[in-house]
Design an enzyme around this catalytic site. Structure first.
Site, mmCIF file in Angstrom:
data_model
loop_
_atom_site.group_PDB
_atom_site.id
_atom_site.type_symbol
_atom_site.label_atom_id
_atom_site.label_comp_id
_atom_site.label_asym_id
_atom_site.label_seq_id
_atom_site.Cartn_x
_atom_site.Cartn_y
_atom_site.Cartn_z
ATOM 1 N N GLN A 273 -18.015 -7.153 -0.536
ATOM 2 C CA GLN A 273 -17.134 -7.943 -1.399
ATOM 3 C C GLN A 273 -16.671 -9.222 -0.719
ATOM 4 O OE1 GLN A 273 -14.143 -4.646 -1.574
ATOM 5 N NE2 GLN A 273 -12.630 -6.295 -1.421
ATOM 6 N N HIS B 159 0.835 -1.200 0.000
ATOM 7 C CA HIS B 159 0.000 0.000 0.000
ATOM 8 C C HIS B 159 0.872 1.255 0.000
ATOM 9 C CE1 HIS B 159 -2.665 -2.988 2.166
ATOM 10 N NE2 HIS B 159 -3.453 -2.609 1.179
#
Length: 283
Positions: A61, A37
């Protein structure tokens, strides 16, 4: 750096900045930030006037038997990392803030690919991803968005959504960040025991060996797949899929690869109860 928790607050901050001509970069994450990230945040900070890192564990999700409840949550540490890398805002909304009426009735889908590869084993996953990403695009009004190539199918679908729905956003792919051992960085690596972590190296080793074989002239799809499969199986991994696919449309290849075919090998496998994904482009 500021942590923002509501849609209205983020819009009130970002809209004036956009009107001033400042470019806004968005790094969508589910939290549990790591160096992968970090690479996305660095790219945004380098290229944009304002960087927003979203930290939102998106429930729509995840499937019923997936790891939503045990997924790592550490907003304070995530915010510190984002700040240290130059991010300007962390957008950390609650589920109720993002979905005030419960699961949304309006969803974004890609019917041609959402049930292939990862989608075949995670029904509804990519519908949830595309829906939340489109919401984040609209909420932030971003000009640029950054995604890692470890989630190869995901970034492909997001790129196609942006094109199909005329989002005025530039999508940036960032190369996979790996541990020194070669294991692709993932928040789910935290679930691995020491032995499972060692065994999981078989994914990247198998992919590397397949790429080496390709560089030496191997063009048989079945043989390239077998190199990866055998590597994982020998390390006691449970293979979900290994597929050689076209980089342009993610359709499967079979038989013999042509000289002009640009391909990527997509992999998903379990070590213990932990599902890991990885990939490598061959040319």
């Amino acid at each position: 750096m500021q942590i923002v928790n509501t849609v209205d607050s983020l819009r009130k901050i970002l809209k004036p900045l956009s009107k001033q001509g400042k470019t806004i970069g968005l790094v969508p994450t589910m939290g549990a930030l790591h160096a992968g990230h970090g690479a996305l945040i660095k790219e945004s900070v380098k290229n944009c006037d304002v960087t927003v890192v979203s930290v939102f564990l998106n429930p729509i999700q995840f499937g019923k038997n997936e790891d939503l409840d045990k997924y790592p949550k550490r907003l304070e540490a995530d915010a510190k990392l984002a700040e240290s890398l130059g991010a300007d805002y962390v957008f950390a909304p609650s589920v109720a803030e993002m979905y005030p009426e419960g699961d949304p009735l309006t969803m974004v889908r890609d019917e041609s690919l959402e049930s292939m590869y990862c989608g075949a084993y995670r029904p509804g996953h990519f519908r949830g991803v595309l829906t939340v990403v489109s919401k984040l695009f609209l909420i932030s009004g971003c000009d640029h968005a950054y995604f890692g190539e470890k989630d190869y199918q995901q970034v492909f679908l997001i790129e196609r959504m942006v094109k199909d729905l005329n989002f005025d956003i530039q999508i940036h792919r960032v190369k996979i960040v790996r541990e020194e051992s070669g294991l692709a960085l993932s928040s789910r690596n935290e679930y691995l025991s020491e032995d499972e972590r060692k065994n999981a190296l078989s994914i990247s080793l198998g992919l590397r060996d397949a790429k080496d074989a390709y560089a030496k002239g191997e063009r048989s799809v079945s043989k390239l797949r077998d190199i990866v499969l055998k590597s994982i199986i020998a390390a006691h991994g449970i293979v979900q899929f290994v597929e050689v696919v076209n980089q342009k449309d993610l359709q499967k290849f079979s038989g013999i690869l042509g000289a002009e075919d640009k391909v990527v090998i997509l992999v998903a496998a379990f070590f213990g109860k932990t599902r890991l994904i990885d990939n490598i482009e061959l040319n």
